[in-house]
Design a protein around this motif. Structure first.
Motif, PDB file in Angstrom:
ATOM      1  N   ASP A   1     125.715 -42.379-100.721  1.00 52.15           N
ATOM      2  CA  ASP A   1     124.288 -42.482-100.436  1.00 52.15           C
ATOM      3  C   ASP A   1     124.101 -42.448 -98.917  1.00 52.15           C
ATOM      4  O   ASP A   1     124.797 -43.166 -98.189  1.00 52.15           O
ATOM      5  CB  ASP A   1     123.754 -43.792-101.011  1.00 52.15           C
ATOM      6  N   PRO A   2     123.190 -41.624 -98.409  1.00 46.50           N
ATOM      7  CA  PRO A   2     122.971 -41.555 -96.956  1.00 46.50           C
ATOM      8  C   PRO A   2     122.655 -42.906 -96.312  1.00 46.50           C
ATOM      9  O   PRO A   2     123.050 -43.154 -95.169  1.00 46.50           O
ATOM     10  CB  PRO A   2     121.796 -40.582 -96.816  1.00 46.50           C
ATOM     11  N   ILE A   3     121.980 -43.783 -97.037  1.00 43.25           N
ATOM     12  CA  ILE A   3     121.683 -45.124 -96.498  1.00 43.25           C
ATOM     13  C   ILE A   3     122.974 -45.914 -96.276  1.00 43.25           C
ATOM     14  O   ILE A   3     123.122 -46.612 -95.268  1.00 43.25           O
ATOM     15  CB  ILE A   3     120.735 -45.903 -97.445  1.00 43.25           C
ATOM     16  N   VAL A   4     123.915 -45.771 -97.184  1.00 43.72           N
ATOM     17  CA  VAL A   4     125.193 -46.488 -97.070  1.00 43.72           C
ATOM     18  C   VAL A   4     125.954 -46.011 -95.840  1.00 43.72           C
ATOM     19  O   VAL A   4     126.466 -46.821 -95.059  1.00 43.72           O
ATOM     20  CB  VAL A   4     126.033 -46.300 -98.355  1.00 43.72           C
ATOM     21  N   THR A   5     126.027 -44.697 -95.647  1.00 47.04           N
ATOM     22  CA  THR A   5     126.773 -44.185 -94.495  1.00 47.04           C
ATOM     23  C   THR A   5     126.057 -44.506 -93.187  1.00 47.04           C
ATOM     24  O   THR A   5     126.693 -44.788 -92.171  1.00 47.04           O
ATOM     25  CB  THR A   5     127.079 -42.679 -94.638  1.00 47.04           C
ATOM     26  N   ALA A   6     124.716 -44.511 -93.188  1.00 53.79           N
ATOM     27  CA  ALA A   6     123.971 -44.884 -91.981  1.00 53.79           C
ATOM     28  C   ALA A   6     124.233 -46.351 -91.628  1.00 53.79           C
ATOM     29  O   ALA A   6     124.445 -46.686 -90.455  1.00 53.79           O
ATOM     30  CB  ALA A   6     122.482 -44.637 -92.184  1.00 53.79           C
ATOM     31  N   ASN A   7     124.230 -47.215 -92.635  1.00 47.31           N
ATOM     32  CA  ASN A   7     124.512 -48.637 -92.399  1.00 47.31           C
ATOM     33  C   ASN A   7     125.924 -48.842 -91.867  1.00 47.31           C
ATOM     34  O   ASN A   7     126.156 -49.685 -90.999  1.00 47.31           O
ATOM     35  CB  ASN A   7     124.304 -49.454 -93.669  1.00 47.31           C
ATOM     36  N   LYS A   8     126.868 -48.056 -92.366  1.00 50.14           N
ATOM     37  CA  LYS A   8     128.240 -48.177 -91.888  1.00 50.14           C
ATOM     38  C   LYS A   8     128.339 -47.723 -90.436  1.00 50.14           C
ATOM     39  O   LYS A   8     129.035 -48.334 -89.629  1.00 50.14           O
ATOM     40  CB  LYS A   8     129.210 -47.388 -92.755  1.00 50.14           C
TER      41      LYS A   8
ATOM     42  N   LEU B   1     130.345 -41.353 -79.910  1.00 49.69           N
ATOM     43  CA  LEU B   1     131.054 -41.463 -81.181  1.00 49.69           C
ATOM     44  C   LEU B   1     130.889 -40.176 -81.971  1.00 49.69           C
ATOM     45  O   LEU B   1     129.777 -39.706 -82.184  1.00 49.69           O
ATOM     46  CB  LEU B   1     130.497 -42.631 -82.011  1.00 49.69           C
ATOM     47  N   ASN B   2     131.982 -39.604 -82.399  1.00 47.29           N
ATOM     48  CA  ASN B   2     131.965 -38.478 -83.326  1.00 47.29           C
ATOM     49  C   ASN B   2     132.139 -39.100 -84.707  1.00 47.29           C
ATOM     50  O   ASN B   2     133.220 -39.559 -85.061  1.00 47.29           O
ATOM     51  CB  ASN B   2     133.111 -37.512 -82.997  1.00 47.29           C
ATOM     52  N   ASN B   3     131.067 -39.122 -85.472  1.00 47.58           N
ATOM     53  CA  ASN B   3     131.061 -39.795 -86.772  1.00 47.58           C
ATOM     54  C   ASN B   3     131.082 -38.783 -87.909  1.00 47.58           C
ATOM     55  O   ASN B   3     130.270 -37.875 -87.947  1.00 47.58           O
ATOM     56  CB  ASN B   3     129.805 -40.663 -86.878  1.00 47.58           C
ATOM     57  N   ALA B   4     132.029 -38.942 -88.825  1.00 50.92           N
ATOM     58  CA  ALA B   4     132.071 -38.128 -90.039  1.00 50.92           C
ATOM     59  C   ALA B   4     131.518 -38.997 -91.169  1.00 50.92           C
ATOM     60  O   ALA B   4     132.146 -39.977 -91.569  1.00 50.92           O
ATOM     61  CB  ALA B   4     133.492 -37.692 -90.356  1.00 50.92           C
TER      62      ALA B   4
ATOM     63  N   GLY C   1     134.344 -41.726 -77.138  1.00 52.65           N
ATOM     64  CA  GLY C   1     134.677 -40.306 -77.198  1.00 52.65           C
ATOM     65  C   GLY C   1     135.556 -39.964 -78.392  1.00 52.65           C
ATOM     66  O   GLY C   1     135.958 -38.822 -78.558  1.00 52.65           O
ATOM     67  N   GLY C   2     135.835 -40.945 -79.240  1.00 57.16           N
ATOM     68  CA  GLY C   2     136.731 -40.739 -80.374  1.00 57.16           C
ATOM     69  C   GLY C   2     136.001 -40.359 -81.656  1.00 57.16           C
ATOM     70  O   GLY C   2     134.784 -40.233 -81.697  1.00 57.16           O
ATOM     71  N   HIS C   3     136.775 -40.191 -82.703  1.00 55.41           N
ATOM     72  CA  HIS C   3     136.283 -39.769 -84.012  1.00 55.41           C
ATOM     73  C   HIS C   3     136.503 -40.902 -85.011  1.00 55.41           C
ATOM     74  O   HIS C   3     137.573 -41.507 -85.045  1.00 55.41           O
ATOM     75  CB  HIS C   3     137.046 -38.525 -84.471  1.00 55.41           C
ATOM     76  N   VAL C   4     135.472 -41.193 -85.817  1.00 55.07           N
ATOM     77  CA  VAL C   4     135.597 -42.177 -86.891  1.00 55.07           C
ATOM     78  C   VAL C   4     135.090 -41.545 -88.176  1.00 55.07           C
ATOM     79  O   VAL C   4     133.975 -41.029 -88.232  1.00 55.07           O
ATOM     80  CB  VAL C   4     134.798 -43.467 -86.583  1.00 55.07           C
TER      81      VAL C   4
END
Length: 92
Positions: A62-69, A22-25, A82-85
């Motif tokens: 908040d970094p915690i919010v994005t980590a949870n997502k 996963l390429n995560n933004a 292999g995609g981007h989200v």
């Protein structure tokens, strides 16, 4: 694109493993680096302005919010291998 190439190479080199890439933004994060960029005398004015605007409009995440997502996305398989989200692509 890079992630898709990594996935293709991993599949070629190991027949017994399953890979999920996963390429995560994570979105614009509210981190100490943001504080430094907003206050820094060495930060170019146009960059400083963008970050100040996001801070004032409470658009930093908040970094915690994005980590949870990201965990939410991974656990539910809400991505193409292999995609981007992007943070804003998936609602929790």
């Amino acid at each position: 694109m890079y992630e898709q190439q990594v996935l293709a190479e991993q599949v070629k080199t190991s027949s017994n493993r399953t890979y999920h890439i996963l390429n995560n933004a994570p979105g614009p994060l509210d981190t100490p680096m943001q504080t430094i960029l907003r206050a820094g005398a060495d930060t170019p004015a146009h960059i400083q302005s963008v970050f100040m605007d996001m801070f004032q409009k409470q658009q930093l995440i908040d970094p915690i919010v994005t980590a949870n997502k990201m965990v939410f996305i991974l656990q539910r398989g809400l991505f193409e291998n292999g995609g981007h989200v992007d943070f804003y692509d998936v609602e929790m």
